[in-house]
Write a protein that holds these residues in place. Sequence first.
Motif, PDB file in Angstrom:
ATOM      1  N   TRP A 408       0.843  -1.191   0.000  1.00  0.00           N
ATOM      2  CA  TRP A 408       0.000   0.000   0.000  1.00  0.00           C
ATOM      3  C   TRP A 408       0.882   1.245   0.000  1.00  0.00           C
ATOM      4  O   TRP A 408       2.056   1.190   0.375  1.00  0.00           O
ATOM      5  N   TYR A 409       0.309   2.352  -0.443  1.00  0.00           N
ATOM      6  CA  TYR A 409       1.057   3.603  -0.308  1.00  0.00           C
ATOM      7  C   TYR A 409       0.564   4.355   0.917  1.00  0.00           C
ATOM      8  O   TYR A 409      -0.577   4.195   1.357  1.00  0.00           O
ATOM      9  N   VAL A 410       1.453   5.188   1.473  1.00  0.00           N
ATOM     10  CA  VAL A 410       1.098   6.101   2.561  1.00  0.00           C
ATOM     11  C   VAL A 410       1.529   7.497   2.138  1.00  0.00           C
ATOM     12  O   VAL A 410       2.707   7.718   1.816  1.00  0.00           O
ATOM     13  N   ARG A 411       0.567   8.420   2.112  1.00  0.00           N
ATOM     14  CA  ARG A 411       0.850   9.825   1.782  1.00  0.00           C
ATOM     15  C   ARG A 411       0.584  10.666   3.023  1.00  0.00           C
ATOM     16  O   ARG A 411      -0.542  10.691   3.544  1.00  0.00           O
ATOM     17  N   TYR A 433      10.920   4.569  -0.298  1.00  0.00           N
ATOM     18  CA  TYR A 433      10.647   5.999  -0.086  1.00  0.00           C
ATOM     19  C   TYR A 433      10.712   6.750  -1.410  1.00  0.00           C
ATOM     20  O   TYR A 433      11.719   6.705  -2.116  1.00  0.00           O
ATOM     21  N   LEU A 434       9.616   7.458  -1.729  1.00  0.00           N
ATOM     22  CA  LEU A 434       9.472   8.145  -3.011  1.00  0.00           C
ATOM     23  C   LEU A 434       9.562   9.660  -2.883  1.00  0.00           C
ATOM     24  O   LEU A 434      10.093  10.331  -3.771  1.00  0.00           O
ATOM     25  N   VAL A 473      15.403   9.537  -0.788  1.00  0.00           N
ATOM     26  CA  VAL A 473      14.507   9.141  -1.880  1.00  0.00           C
ATOM     27  C   VAL A 473      15.164   8.006  -2.669  1.00  0.00           C
ATOM     28  O   VAL A 473      16.336   8.072  -3.034  1.00  0.00           O
ATOM     29  N   GLY A 474      14.392   6.936  -2.881  1.00  0.00           N
ATOM     30  CA  GLY A 474      14.901   5.771  -3.593  1.00  0.00           C
ATOM     31  C   GLY A 474      15.408   4.668  -2.692  1.00  0.00           C
ATOM     32  O   GLY A 474      15.768   3.590  -3.163  1.00  0.00           O
ATOM     33  N   ASP A 475      15.411   4.916  -1.374  1.00  0.00           N
ATOM     34  CA  ASP A 475      15.874   3.884  -0.433  1.00  0.00           C
ATOM     35  C   ASP A 475      14.778   2.876  -0.149  1.00  0.00           C
ATOM     36  O   ASP A 475      13.577   3.192  -0.182  1.00  0.00           O
ATOM     37  N   ILE A 497       5.856  10.477   0.862  1.00  0.00           N
ATOM     38  CA  ILE A 497       5.162   9.370   0.190  1.00  0.00           C
ATOM     39  C   ILE A 497       6.069   8.147   0.197  1.00  0.00           C
ATOM     40  O   ILE A 497       7.249   8.222  -0.200  1.00  0.00           O
ATOM     41  N   CYS A 498       5.531   7.044   0.640  1.00  0.00           N
ATOM     42  CA  CYS A 498       6.260   5.781   0.565  1.00  0.00           C
ATOM     43  C   CYS A 498       5.290   4.675   0.172  1.00  0.00           C
ATOM     44  O   CYS A 498       4.067   4.831   0.253  1.00  0.00           O
TER      45      CYS A 498
END
Length: 515
Positions: A408-411, A433-434, A473-475, A497-498
């Motif tokens: 799922w995403y979390v914002r 992590y985005l 970001v990207g981790d 956002i992740c």
Amino acid sequence: MAKQPSPFMQQAYSPQPSQLEMQPVLQLFNAGKLVEAESAAKKLVARYPNTFILYQILGICQDGLSKFSEAAENYAKALTLQPKTPDLHFNLGITLTNLGKFAEAEISYRKAITLQPRFFEAHGNLGTVLQKQGRLEEAVASYHHALSIHEDPRGHFNLGTALRDEGKLDEAITHFNQAIAMFPNYADAHNYLGECYRDQGNMEDAIKKYFDTLALNPNHAGANYNMGEFLYLAGRFDEAVDYLERSKLDDWQERALYCTYKAEHFEAFKNKLDHIVHAHEKHNAPFLQTLSTHHAVNFGVEDQYNFCKNGFDFVYQKSIPELAEPNSQFLKDLLNDIENTAIEVRAQAMVINGKQSAGNLFKRPEASFRKLGEIVKQEFINYKNRFAGADCELIKSFPKELEFTSSWYVRLRKGGYVDRHIHEVGWISGAVYLVLPTDKKDPTEGCFEYGLHGDNYPLKHDNFPVGIATPSVGDIVLFPSSLFHRTIPFTSNEERICIAFDLKPEGDIFIRSSY
């Protein structure tokens, strides 16, 4: 359910049993005496090895006796004699499904449909194996096709489950209600409907549906479990234990022990935990590790449970190059799909100033989500290799099949955070992590905190250690599902956002459905 054998047919140019020889086999079979019918058919087929109906009877008997490998062999032999028999391809598909051979089952169902295009049961079962393979869009299409040929409650129920997996809760609710309208005593449909209401945050209607389920079947495992879950979240721990013990489902034992601990029945908790530690050959329950470790730290005693006693040593952080590179197209695709795809939101009390998606993101059809799911699976392998040789069940019993319990995403927006919690139905949990806040008053804002205390567990002191991971970001961060974790709040007017996920433990943790 397997289709019954076709009328007796002679095979050309091959010796066949007489009607008189066949009669005892058919009588036993029609009387439901599967063991005796199987034995009689085996004796007769040894004398007449090219008799289609004997292999068909053997397959159906062995299917009914849960001898699925033998059943599959005999269905296959029957099909070498009469390959254009749709019912037999259908039966073989059911058996292969029971063996977990979903791709092969798919082939069998498609052959049945080719031979008999309006075979609605085959369209429905095809949807089921597609759904089990995570091909939700195709599964939904198959269920719709089945319903267009013949509308029945099971078809609506199956379609509802796939739509729920897609995060389309309103549509799922519509089909569960249609299943109930056609078959008011459909206990599973009532229960799944309740779960959809729960996911929407409508607990009043959810509980009504759980009670409707239990009125139809007081021993319904799923509804008892769901009521136990609701009651323990409501702090009604002793009542919750009664429902959980009736359910005997999934992690009921861990959740019942949780209630005993939260109710501060510490002596009873210790006795139950000691029994589990010594009675279980493998310490393979992450939730029990959470409870055991908290109790050990709380009371200053040895932690005897060894899923992963030293969870802090098993936190893994790594950069995903394709996401971390400047102007990453992959990152843009993920953010675009999160922003523009119609995914419903799941009500989640622990998410503050933010939202969480419903359904299973990595099972959706969008290419970006699918691609990330495959990357995460490779990181699971890397994680296992990183900690190879560790003396704990986390690694020694690492799941062979890499599947997601959920994703799922979390914002989160300004002031947003996710409160301390664990993922009770995971083995390894993690996040990619985005988007991360950059304007920080404190360097820990928006970071990932993990520890041994949370969820208002009873405290004898407050000396519970925590660790902090500072992602970029990207981790990707992976950790044992037994660890409490949270997002540290951030104060800037930015987003975080992740995409989070759980590796599914070995075995089937999901509720099996039936009429």
